[in-house]
Design a protein around this motif. Structure first.
Motif, PDB file in Angstrom:
ATOM      1  N   PHE A  16       0.833  -1.203   0.000  1.00  0.00           N
ATOM      2  CA  PHE A  16       0.000   0.000   0.000  1.00  0.00           C
ATOM      3  C   PHE A  16       0.871   1.259   0.000  1.00  0.00           C
ATOM      4  O   PHE A  16       0.670   2.175  -0.815  1.00  0.00           O
ATOM      5  N   THR A  17       1.844   1.299   0.886  1.00  0.00           N
ATOM      6  CA  THR A  17       2.710   2.485   0.997  1.00  0.00           C
ATOM      7  C   THR A  17       3.571   2.657  -0.249  1.00  0.00           C
ATOM      8  O   THR A  17       3.750   3.775  -0.750  1.00  0.00           O
ATOM      9  N   VAL A 111      10.328  -5.304  -5.981  1.00  0.00           N
ATOM     10  CA  VAL A 111       9.323  -5.167  -4.925  1.00  0.00           C
ATOM     11  C   VAL A 111       8.196  -6.166  -5.132  1.00  0.00           C
ATOM     12  O   VAL A 111       7.795  -6.898  -4.207  1.00  0.00           O
ATOM     13  N   PHE A 112       7.666  -6.198  -6.357  1.00  0.00           N
ATOM     14  CA  PHE A 112       6.530  -7.075  -6.634  1.00  0.00           C
ATOM     15  C   PHE A 112       6.896  -8.546  -6.460  1.00  0.00           C
ATOM     16  O   PHE A 112       6.136  -9.328  -5.884  1.00  0.00           O
ATOM     17  N   MET A 136      -4.892  -7.060  -3.838  1.00  0.00           N
ATOM     18  CA  MET A 136      -5.409  -6.162  -4.871  1.00  0.00           C
ATOM     19  C   MET A 136      -5.995  -4.894  -4.246  1.00  0.00           C
ATOM     20  O   MET A 136      -5.831  -3.797  -4.781  1.00  0.00           O
ATOM     21  N   ILE A 137      -6.684  -5.027  -3.108  1.00  0.00           N
ATOM     22  CA  ILE A 137      -7.238  -3.850  -2.427  1.00  0.00           C
ATOM     23  C   ILE A 137      -6.111  -2.914  -1.993  1.00  0.00           C
ATOM     24  O   ILE A 137      -6.176  -1.696  -2.196  1.00  0.00           O
ATOM     25  N   ALA A 138      -5.058  -3.490  -1.391  1.00  0.00           N
ATOM     26  CA  ALA A 138      -3.932  -2.673  -0.945  1.00  0.00           C
ATOM     27  C   ALA A 138      -3.245  -1.997  -2.130  1.00  0.00           C
ATOM     28  O   ALA A 138      -2.874  -0.815  -2.067  1.00  0.00           O
ATOM     29  N   LEU A 139      -3.080  -2.738  -3.229  1.00  0.00           N
ATOM     30  CA  LEU A 139      -2.385  -2.210  -4.404  1.00  0.00           C
ATOM     31  C   LEU A 139      -3.149  -1.044  -5.029  1.00  0.00           C
ATOM     32  O   LEU A 139      -2.598   0.036  -5.261  1.00  0.00           O
ATOM     33  N   VAL A 247     -11.513  -0.453 -10.382  1.00  0.00           N
ATOM     34  CA  VAL A 247     -11.692  -1.291  -9.195  1.00  0.00           C
ATOM     35  C   VAL A 247     -13.156  -1.689  -9.037  1.00  0.00           C
ATOM     36  O   VAL A 247     -13.472  -2.844  -8.725  1.00  0.00           O
ATOM     37  N   ALA A 248     -14.058  -0.748  -9.286  1.00  0.00           N
ATOM     38  CA  ALA A 248     -15.484  -0.994  -9.041  1.00  0.00           C
ATOM     39  C   ALA A 248     -16.082  -2.024  -9.995  1.00  0.00           C
ATOM     40  O   ALA A 248     -16.953  -2.813  -9.591  1.00  0.00           O
TER      41      ALA A 248
END
Length: 412
Positions: A16-17, A111-112, A136-139, A247-248
């Motif tokens: 996330f960061t 990183v990934f 996926m939510i964090a990304l 996302v939606a």
């Protein structure tokens, strides 16, 4: 789902960061180049540098992890990303910035790969889908926050780059202090492009074209808004709207493809992407209307990559799916590396609308190709289609997070 996510909080906080800092940096670089009078073609070349680095890094970083381990590799690539972010104000714009973005891409690949292989190790068969959803939510949340940070008033020319570097550096803390054991590196061999095309022509072509489109959009979307007369805040909210739209709608459209012929759904989405791209190209910037069109473009376009992966997997044996998904990530990255260069040329020729004219052209070619495939071959029966799964477009290691691929390997 929450239990699975709480088992890897440090890894999700790190992604996330990092995505907040990386996404902020990517759009910031494009905006600064435009403000400095760079041609759209040069901005496209700088964007190409990042995706070229991501592609190279995805193929090379695995060996480094094998030598020094996950935590040391993560610390090294995070330091590289932070240092290059700080270097932008002191390196002359142009090809120097393209070189920095190439290094950014290599670092992000590291990183990934570190985080995705770690998550794969921690996820059990019963929790793999929940871990992937949390990832996926964090990304995407980090990516959206990165765009919103552009709206902050930072008059100092170097301060935004310092903020991006701080976010990247902070992301190393939860990884460095984690008590989660380092996994063995996942090193599945991706299928070659020729093999992927033979398995699923539409899945292969659709993935390449999706890379062309979204590599171009991430590199030049904010520049399009500025050159239409918008402000930096307008650009930030437009980019955020596209990401949130994606996302939606990914999951609802994916479920729709589970119930109906997936190939027809892919063709319809490319058709919708043509219309939304042309509307953005021809309508110009108009406040709320542009945000709504941006959300529509993102909602339709973001779903195309996981749908193309699912369509390809519909034609494969379970044990082939990880290799195929890894190969599709690579060809997506190759398309993303080429796209900004071509789209930059289109903007030089046709003005700001050239970006979305290029995107509409890409979607139109694939739309026509899909109709041709529909005419030439029979569709996979709906009963034989695998369930849709939202997947990241990061590195081949992400394919190992697909719960259906994992189940297939266990059954094989």
């Amino acid at each position: 789902m929450l239990t699975a996510i709480f088992s890897v909080p440090s890894l999700l906080l790190a992604i996330f960061t990092l995505m907040a800092g990386s996404s902020f940096l990517a759009t910031l670089v494009s905006l600064r180049l435009d403000a400095g009078g760079s041609h759209a073609l040069m901005i496209g070349i700088v964007g190409t540098g990042y995706f070229a680095g991501l592609t190279v890094g995805a193929r090379r970083v695995t060996a480094l992890i094998g030598r020094v381990g996950h935590i040391r590799t993560f610390a090294a690539v995070a330091s590289l990303l932070s240092a290059t972010a700080l270097a932008f104000p002191i390196v002359p714009p142009g090809l120097g910035w393209a070189a920095l973005r190439f290094l950014n891409g290599i670092a992000m690949a590291g990183v990934f790969i570190c985080l995705e292989s770690w998550l794969n190790e921690r996820a059990e068969a019963s929790t793999r889908g929940s871990v992937l959803a949390g990832y996926m939510i964090a990304l995407y949340s980090g990516q959206a926050l990165g765009q919103i940070l552009l709206t902050l008033d930072m008059a100092d020319q170097a301060m935004p780059f310092a903020m991006a570097a701080m976010l990247v550096s902070l992301a190393a803390i939860p990884v460095a202090l984690t008590r989660i054991a380092s996994p063995e590196i996942f090193d599945a061999t991706p299928l070659k492009v020729v093999e992927l095309y033979h398995v699923s022509p539409l899945g292969c072509i659709g993935t390449i074209v999706t890379g062309l489109m979204f590599g171009s959009f991430y590199a030049l979307g904010a520049v399009y808004v500025l050159r239409q007369g918008g402000s930096v805040d307008d650009a930030a909210w437009f980019m955020t709207a596209v990401i949130l739209g994606g996302v939606a709608l990914q999951f609802p459209l994916g479920r729709l493809s589970d119930r109906f012929d997936r190939r027809k759904v892919i063709i319809a989405l490319f058709g919708g992407t043509i219309l939304s791209s042309l509307a953005l190209a021809l309508a110009g910037l108009s406040g709320a209307a542009s945000l709504a069109l941006g959300m529509a473009f993102g909602g339709l376009g973001f779903a195309l990559y996981p749908l193309c992966v699912a369509h390809t997997n519909d034609h494969l044996k379970p044990e082939q799916r990880v290799g195929a998904s890894g190969g599709l990530v690579l060809i997506y990255s190759l398309g993303a590396a080429v796209g900004p260069f071509v789209a930059g040329g289109a903007m030089e020729t046709f003005g700001p609308s050239g970006l979305f004219l290029f995107l509409a052209g890409c979607a139109a070619i694939t739309f026509g190709f899909g109709l041709w495939r529909e005419w030439r071959t029979d569709s996979i029966p709906e009963a034989l289609q695998q369930d849709f799964q939202v997947l990241p477009r990061t590195t081949p290691v992400a394919a190992s997070l697909d719960p259906y691929a994992e189940e297939g390997e266990a059954d094989a």
